[in-house]
Design a protein around this motif. Sequence first.
Motif, PDB file in Angstrom:
ATOM      1  N   ASN A   1       0.938  -1.280  -0.010  1.00  0.00           N
ATOM      2  CA  ASN A   1      -0.012   0.038   0.197  1.00  0.00           C
ATOM      3  C   ASN A   1       0.830   1.047  -0.078  1.00  0.00           C
TER       4      ASN A   1
ATOM      5  N   CYS B   1       0.694   4.240   1.272  1.00  0.00           N
ATOM      6  CA  CYS B   1       0.525   4.767   2.486  1.00  0.00           C
ATOM      7  C   CYS B   1       1.560   4.194   3.318  1.00  0.00           C
TER       8      CYS B   1
ATOM      9  N   GLY C   1      -3.305  -2.210   2.686  1.00  0.00           N
ATOM     10  CA  GLY C   1      -4.536  -1.232   2.734  1.00  0.00           C
ATOM     11  C   GLY C   1      -5.825  -2.202   3.059  1.00  0.00           C
TER      12      GLY C   1
ATOM     13  N   GLY D   1      -6.635   1.219   7.460  1.00  0.00           N
ATOM     14  CA  GLY D   1      -7.810   1.828   7.107  1.00  0.00           C
ATOM     15  C   GLY D   1      -7.589   3.200   6.474  1.00  0.00           C
ATOM     16  N   VAL D   2      -8.589   4.090   6.406  1.00  0.00           N
ATOM     17  CA  VAL D   2      -8.271   5.371   5.648  1.00  0.00           C
ATOM     18  C   VAL D   2      -8.882   6.263   6.768  1.00  0.00           C
TER      19      VAL D   2
ATOM     20  N   ALA E   1      -5.443   9.875  11.912  1.00  0.00           N
ATOM     21  CA  ALA E   1      -4.054   9.804  11.288  1.00  0.00           C
ATOM     22  C   ALA E   1      -2.653   9.451  12.202  1.00  0.00           C
TER      23      ALA E   1
ATOM     24  N   GLN F   1      -2.766   6.147  13.577  1.00  0.00           N
ATOM     25  CA  GLN F   1      -2.563   5.116  12.764  1.00  0.00           C
ATOM     26  C   GLN F   1      -0.802   5.214  12.668  1.00  0.00           C
TER      27      GLN F   1
ATOM     28  N   SER G   1     -13.155  14.114   6.430  1.00  0.00           N
ATOM     29  CA  SER G   1     -11.884  13.691   5.806  1.00  0.00           C
ATOM     30  C   SER G   1     -11.027  14.341   6.333  1.00  0.00           C
TER      31      SER G   1
ATOM     32  N   ARG H   1     -16.909  11.902   1.929  1.00  0.00           N
ATOM     33  CA  ARG H   1     -15.328  12.302   1.924  1.00  0.00           C
ATOM     34  C   ARG H   1     -14.886  12.615   0.439  1.00  0.00           C
TER      35      ARG H   1
ATOM     36  N   ALA I   1      -2.712  12.653   1.254  1.00  0.00           N
ATOM     37  CA  ALA I   1      -3.309  11.377   0.963  1.00  0.00           C
ATOM     38  C   ALA I   1      -3.134  10.226   2.015  1.00  0.00           C
ATOM     39  N   CYS I   2      -1.862  10.400   2.855  1.00  0.00           N
ATOM     40  CA  CYS I   2      -1.452   9.626   3.596  1.00  0.00           C
ATOM     41  C   CYS I   2      -1.304  10.122   5.217  1.00  0.00           C
TER      42      CYS I   2
END
Length: 287
Positions: A31, A33, A90, A112-113, A120, A123, A175, A197, A254-255
Amino acid sequence: MMRAALLVLVFLAAAPATAAEGKPARIVSLNLCADELVLRLAGPGRVASVTYLARDPRGSNVADLAARVPVNRGLAEEVVPLAPDLVIAGAFTTRATTAMLRRLGFEVMELGVPATLEEAYAQIGEVAARLGEEDRGAAMVGEIKAAMAALPPAPADHPTAVVVRPNGFTAGRGSVPDEVLARAGLDNLAARLSTDRMGQLALEEIVTARPDLLVVNSSPDAPPSLADELLHHPALAPYAKGGRAVPLPIRLWACAGPSLAEAAQRLAAARAAIAPGAARPPEGHRQ
């Protein structure tokens, strides 16, 4: 069936190492990210493979680090011979590959996102803990938070902004980009206009909403495509001419990673640069 049998034979010859009691030494990322986190937190020396996307500076924040390790395209046939002791993927990608790897006994960690900055940060902490690099993870989160706290104060009446992505996609409510915009002192109009989002906005909606700032979420060196047509539509030209358009590569937010702070800093600078009397597209402008 034949593919599975071949993978089993390879697996028997290169059984996954067990690193449950210590730091994983052969990490594979499936992935983009995850690529960034493992390369930044563990270092290239412990990474057996990352995605081929990690080497493309248009979409990757760690292309220089990724150049030092092998790459993959998310196939189990590529991963098994590497005998990784940890695979990070991912939650919504490479589903067949991760299912196969689990059946073969490899440890797979799914990301996850994140929907908020706190998610964030969490994570980053979770990945750092699994890599045995808690201090590095805490330092990364601390640096991002410090940069966010150091952003210039925003005016009480926040300027409005809309993020424009290829195919008319935008950054809506719930988001990380929505929260980064807020931290930069901008009011995200798409949070009111979009339903999720990653919703889409028609050109007419953007023109009618008349945002103070247009955030063009695309890489300037990306090859031309039909998806980018909206980004270059004549109806949005007045934003560029009036200094109210800011280019912001998607990779910056994005990450989960240090680039989130850079995205906020660029947006805050763009917001501060909007002169009170700067040209703004007239109401009802049409092309």
